[in-house]
Write an enzyme that holds these catalytic residues in place. Structure first.
Site, mmCIF file in Angstrom:
data_model
loop_
_atom_site.group_PDB
_atom_site.id
_atom_site.type_symbol
_atom_site.label_atom_id
_atom_site.label_comp_id
_atom_site.label_asym_id
_atom_site.label_seq_id
_atom_site.Cartn_x
_atom_site.Cartn_y
_atom_site.Cartn_z
ATOM 1 C CG ASN A 270 -0.516 -6.336 46.540
ATOM 2 O OD1 ASN A 270 -0.575 -6.484 47.874
ATOM 3 N ND2 ASN A 270 -0.508 -4.552 46.166
ATOM 4 C CD GLN A 271 -3.925 -2.527 44.408
ATOM 5 O OE1 GLN A 271 -4.695 -1.742 44.101
ATOM 6 N NE2 GLN A 271 -2.808 -1.223 44.629
ATOM 7 C CG HIS B 28 6.278 1.874 40.480
ATOM 8 N ND1 HIS B 28 6.959 3.284 41.578
ATOM 9 C CD2 HIS B 28 5.109 1.330 40.623
ATOM 10 C CE1 HIS B 28 5.744 2.754 42.240
ATOM 11 N NE2 HIS B 28 4.296 1.594 41.620
ATOM 12 N NE ARG C 43 -50.634 13.913 46.525
ATOM 13 C CZ ARG C 43 -50.935 13.214 45.814
ATOM 14 N NH1 ARG C 43 -51.308 11.912 46.939
ATOM 15 N NH2 ARG C 43 -51.039 12.664 44.789
ATOM 16 C CG ASN D 101 0.090 -4.195 42.967
ATOM 17 O OD1 ASN D 101 0.633 -4.264 43.368
ATOM 18 N ND2 ASN D 101 1.313 -3.933 41.922
ATOM 19 C CE1 TYR E 112 4.677 -2.502 50.269
ATOM 20 C CE2 TYR E 112 3.515 -0.753 51.405
ATOM 21 C CZ TYR E 112 4.083 -1.797 50.382
ATOM 22 O OH TYR E 112 3.335 -1.081 48.632
#
Length: 504
Positions: free
Chosen positions: A419-420, A88, A284, A416, A60
């Site tokens: 994908n996300q 990008h 208190r 995305n 990747y």
């Protein structure tokens, strides 16, 4: 251009003190074991990419497109693949992040890469360490990260600046990044696709902002513990609410710890015998409130510590050793969920600490509850206005903190091309907590200023020696409010002084 004699080695992970030091010039060094790890990881990556059968195995970001476009081939030329990674992502917007966050984030990125699991070249780590010895700081826009796949957009801007593209700061002045590099005596980064992706595919901005915000809230927590003691002493309250047996029966470690600290600070206190049997909750219940905050901060400390020593990147490269075959693993170590949860919790802590500071200041300025002191602690009410402006501003600070305390980690939105499909929004949570921590510091300064002024208009001198010492330090640094004057600088001075004051 400033230089430095302060130094830090990449032998171990940076702590939050190192992150703060990174805001100014700092000598960062990579020792021999770290360099060996980086070189070993680079050789392993290079073998996968270019050795026998190289190019057949998809990696990747090295052989592929990015994000949702992973199913497409990347650019064959490695320099082009670097550009393909970064260009990008130039979609950020908004004001530039504080220099301290940017440089702290890059210090974390440098440490993560120096672990040798990202397959980057040693030259990249060397160029990053060189930067810290100067005042160079990338210009990074605030908005654009969802905190998944790392802080892609902000780290892309930082990386581009280190390549001489976009903008950067040098000695606090914003200029073209290539000019800043030249003036700083730095060489632009020369990256391939793996180097570029490793620089952006981590949660370093999120972790840096969270760690710095946590430090600010811890300072404020310590300050409020001291100031609550000073308020108790000035009003002549009975300290029975701090009784050790009482707090142990409550069952929470934080309350026991805070109560013990407050008892030490109030050693020597003589109650006035004129206060009500039971004080308002803002006095208190301070050990219970501050104790719960301490317990929550301990959890946040653990998240920060884990993030500081962890490797956030994808993929990771594990060279073989001891007869074991090496492997490249694609996963999600760039996912900032722990920091997102911690930052949301930190926001809740900040909001309640801010409430406490504002309520204590309100009590102190109200003649119905402050033991007969004049309204707004003015020396001549009407002719003078004392803390009236400061109290108004404190209300605004609390309102701003509350408005920003809405949890971010629960607001996942798919992006995305799915994908996300789940995202943590840790970057947003951490940056918001950083801003809130600054406001909380101003609230502690506002309260400290009120306590200093209270003695001017008739409150008794503290009977506990440690409280008297704190009041004397405030009185030496800040003159009384008589006549009226702008108090913005005094609030900041008081906040710094109390945060630096040594607690028992």
């Amino acid at each position: 251009m400033l230089t430095t004699t302060d130094s830090l080695s990449l032998t171990g992970p940076p702590d939050s003190a190192a992150l703060r030091r990174a805001a100014t010039p700092l000598t960062v060094t990579m020792d021999a074991p770290a360099r060996a790890r980086v070189d070993r990881g680079r050789r392993f990556f290079h073998g996968l990419r270019h050795g026998d059968g190289g190019g057949d195995r998809p990696i990747y970001g090295a052989t592929t497109g990015f994000g949702a476009l992973v199913g497409y081939a990347g650019r064959p030329d490695e320099a082009d693949q670097c550009d393909n990674t970064l260009a990008h992502l130039g979609a950020g917007q908004g004001p530039d992040l504080p220099h301290g966050i940017c440089r702290a984030a890059l210090l974390l990125r440098t440490w993560s890469l120096a672990r040798g699991l990202s397959g980057v070249s040693g030259e990249v780590v060397d160029r990053l360490t060189d930067m810290f010895a100067t005042t160079f700081s990338p210009a990074v826009p605030r908005y654009g990260s969802v905190g998944a796949s790392g802080d892609l957009i902000p780290l892309a801007y930082a990386t581009q600046a280190l390549r001489g593209r976009g903008y950067a700061y040098l000695d606090g002045r914003r200029m073209a990044a290539d000019e800043a590099l030249t003036a700083a005596g730095l060489r632009p980064l020369d990256l391939d696709g793996r180097d570029a992706l490793a620089l952006v595919n981590g949660t370093s901005v999120t972790t840096a902002a969270l760690a710095l915000a946590r430090d600010g809230v811890r300072d404020a927590h310590r300050s409020l513990t001291l100031l609550s003691c000073l308020l108790t002493d000035l009003l002549g309250c009975d300290p029975g609410f701090l009784d050790d047996d009482l707090l142990r029966a409550y069952g929470h470690a934080g309350a026991v710890d805070v109560g013990a600290r407050m008892r030490r600070t109030l050693t020597g206190l003589s109650p006035s015998e004129s206060r009500p049997l039971q004080e308002p909750y803002s006095i208190r219940c301070t050990p219970q409130l501050l104790g719960a905050a301490e317990d929550a901060l301990c959890y946040i400390d653990g998240v920060v510590a884990a993030d500081l020593k962890g490797v956030s990147d994808n993929p990771l490269f594990f060279p073989g050793h001891g007869g074991r075959e090496g492997k490249v693993v694609h996963g999600g170590n760039f996912f900032g969920q722990p920091a997102a949860f911690a930052a949301d919790l930190l926001a809740s802590v900040t909001a309640q600490l801010g409430n406490l500071a504002e309520r204590q200041l309100d009590l102190l300025t109200d003649p119905a509850r402050n033991g007969g002191l004049p309204p707004m602690l003015a020396t001549a009410p009407g002719l003078q206005h004392g803390l009236q402006g400061v109290q108004l501003a404190a209300t605004a600070f609390v309102a701003e903190i509350r408005r920003n305390a809405t949890p971010a980690a629960m607001q996942s939105l798919p992006t995305n091309l799915h994908n996300q499909d789940v995202v943590p929004f840790g970057t947003q949570a951490a940056l918001r907590s950083y801003d809130m921590a600054e406001l909380l510091g101003l609230l502690t300064g506002s309260l400290a200023l009120g306590l200093r002024q209270a003695v001017r208009v008739g409150a008794r001198r503290p009977t506990a020696p440690r409280c008297a010492e704190l009041l004397d330090a405030l009185s030496e640094a800040i003159r009384p409010v008589d006549p009226d004057r702008p108090l913005d600088r005094d609030v900041r001075t008081a906040a710094r002084l109390v945060a630096a004051h040594e607690a028992p």
